[in-house]
Design an enzyme around this catalytic site. Structure first.
Site, PDB file in Angstrom:
ATOM      1  CB  SER A 111      -0.956  -0.002   1.196  1.00 39.28           C
ATOM      2  OG  SER A 111      -2.029  -0.859   0.945  1.00 39.28           O
ATOM      3  CE1 TYR A 163      -5.063   2.109   3.957  1.00 34.29           C
ATOM      4  CE2 TYR A 163      -5.800   0.000   3.109  1.00 34.29           C
ATOM      5  CZ  TYR A 163      -4.846   0.998   3.169  1.00 34.29           C
ATOM      6  OH  TYR A 163      -3.691   0.879   2.453  1.00 34.29           O
ATOM      7  CB  SER A 164     -12.137   1.004   1.020  1.00 31.72           C
ATOM      8  OG  SER A 164     -12.589   0.270  -0.103  1.00 31.72           O
ATOM      9  CG  ASN A 165      -6.865  -2.142  -0.601  1.00 26.93           C
ATOM     10  OD1 ASN A 165      -5.789  -1.562  -0.516  1.00 26.93           O
ATOM     11  ND2 ASN A 165      -7.223  -3.087   0.244  1.00 26.93           N
ATOM     12  N   GLY A 204       2.848  -0.779   3.964  1.00 31.69           N
ATOM     13  CA  GLY A 204       2.106  -1.683   3.111  1.00 31.69           C
ATOM     14  C   GLY A 204       2.163  -3.114   3.587  1.00 31.69           C
TER      15      GLY A 204
END
Length: 393
Positions: free
Chosen positions: A101, A200-202, A344
């Site tokens: 990330s 949090y969201s990819n 990440g």
């Protein structure tokens, strides 16, 4: 954060998963230097950090730990453990890792550069740039702004919870297309109304990558490479080409659980990272990640107005005091102040670090996710503690 049965890939959540034992981990202690005498001088100021890295191996059972630090005008590189599980292979200093990330910060930089060029507006709905794309139960792209995507306040469901990553071995070599990832997310209802919470969201950064491609009419990997990687002079950072499952040499091998259910550990060094996309696909080294953070804070990649926008934060309740801006966390330090970075998590590797306003920069990596070889919460906190030591020693 997220569903407790899902691994913490590409996210900051702390999860508890099955524990297994580590076989035969060796420890290597050194600093980058031209001569043995210089090595001694450089390592002397990093004794506490070396002890922290050693503890990550001996106590938390990570196969290897690597760190690169810049403080007070000097740099040092330290390692511990073995580059291969069950042996005593030397860990390469500043070896390549999957950056996970940390990619989000690179993506955010490109979006903010486009803002500076007048091609994107932060408070404009994503619908303006991707008409008709963002739709679902409680999901409407006309009500979600670009800022909310970059700040994780969109309420969009996280696609990594819905593509089978909890059974990593089954998807390790599978290619994912960005539109398939988006479809996996949009098949589920919104987590909350846009702008009302932080989560949090990819999926947010998957869409940010699509935004970059739509506005520039060029591939997102090309834009990140030309606008950020080359501009920052990062010689060891790259976006893997489609189908490339390898990691450049030198590297320590990364390990992961084949499934959250069986606790079997497998070699995850070779994998298809396409599911990471603009949210987590980059390859880098600890030094390049630290240098990137340093250049970012020094204003080398963004105009002052856009850097200020990036540093406007909201509460990110993952750990006490954490806040989130646009693609970057603000994390408090035990010695006072804060550092700015991302970190990440991706199968095989966890990375942490960033930079402070007074010139310090740190890149740190371990070769498994917390929970692969022991208690996930304890291991994750130990990695964060080692990062704090790197800044504060």
């Amino acid at each position: 954060m997220g569903r407790m049965k899902t691994a913490s890939r590409l996210r900051k959540g702390i999860l508890v998963v099955a524990a297994v034992s580590l076989v035969g981990s060796a420890t290597t202690i050194a600093a980058v230097a031209d001569t043995p005498r210089e090595a001694t001088a450089r390592a002397g100021g990093d004794t506490a950090l070396q002890r922290s890295l050693d503890a990550l191996v001996t106590q938390e059972k990570f196969p290897a730990a690597l760190a690169w630090v810049r403080k007070d005008g000097r740099t040092s590189s330290l390692v511990s453990g073995s580059a291969q599980l069950g042996g005593k292979a030397p860990v390469p200093h500043d070896g390549y890792v999957r950056a996970g990330s940390n990619t989000k910060t690179f993506t955010a930089v490109v979006v903010l550069q486009l803002v500076a060029e007048g091609k994107v507006e932060l408070d404009e709905p994503i619908e303006t740039y991707l008409p008709g794309v963002v739709r679902g139960q409680g999901i409407d792209g006309r009500k979600i702004t670009v800022r909310q995507l970059l700040q994780h306040t969109s309420g969009l469901p996280n696609y990594t919870e819905h593509i089978g990553l909890e059974h990593f071995e089954k998807v390790q070599h599978k290619f994912f297309h960005p539109h398939d990832l988006l479809a996996a997310a949009l098949a589920h209802p919104a987590d909350f109304a846009p702008g009302t919470k932080w989560k949090y969201s990819n999926t947010n950064y998957l869409l940010a990558g699509m935004l970059i491609e739509k506005v520039t009419e060029r591939p997102v990997q090309e834009q990140i490479t030309e606008r950020v990687i080359r501009r920052a002079g990062l010689r060891h950072t790259s976006w893997p080409q489609p189908g490339d499952q390898t990691l450049p040499r030198p590297h320590a091998r990364g390990y992961a659980l084949s499934s959250l259910e069986n606790g079997k550990v497998i070699d995850a060094t070779r994998m298809d990272p396409s599911w990471g996309g603009a949210a987590g696909q980059l390859i880098s080294t600890p030094s390049d990640l630290a240098k990137f953070a340093r250049q970012l804070l020094d204003g080398k990649l963004l105009a002052p107005a856009q850097l200020a926008e990036m540093r406007r934060t909201v509460d990110a309740p993952l750990m006490p005091g954490w806040r989130y801006g646009l693609g970057v966390f603000s994390i408090p330090l035990s010695c006072g102040g804060e550092y700015w970075g991302h970190g990440g998590d991706i199968d095989g590797y966890e990375t942490r670090g960033g930079a402070t306003d007074d010139g310090r920069a740190v890149g740190l990596a371990v070769t498994a996710l917390p929970g692969t070889f022991g208690d996930a919460e304890k291991s994750a906190k130990a990695v964060m503690s080692a990062t704090d030591t790197a800044f504060c020693n």
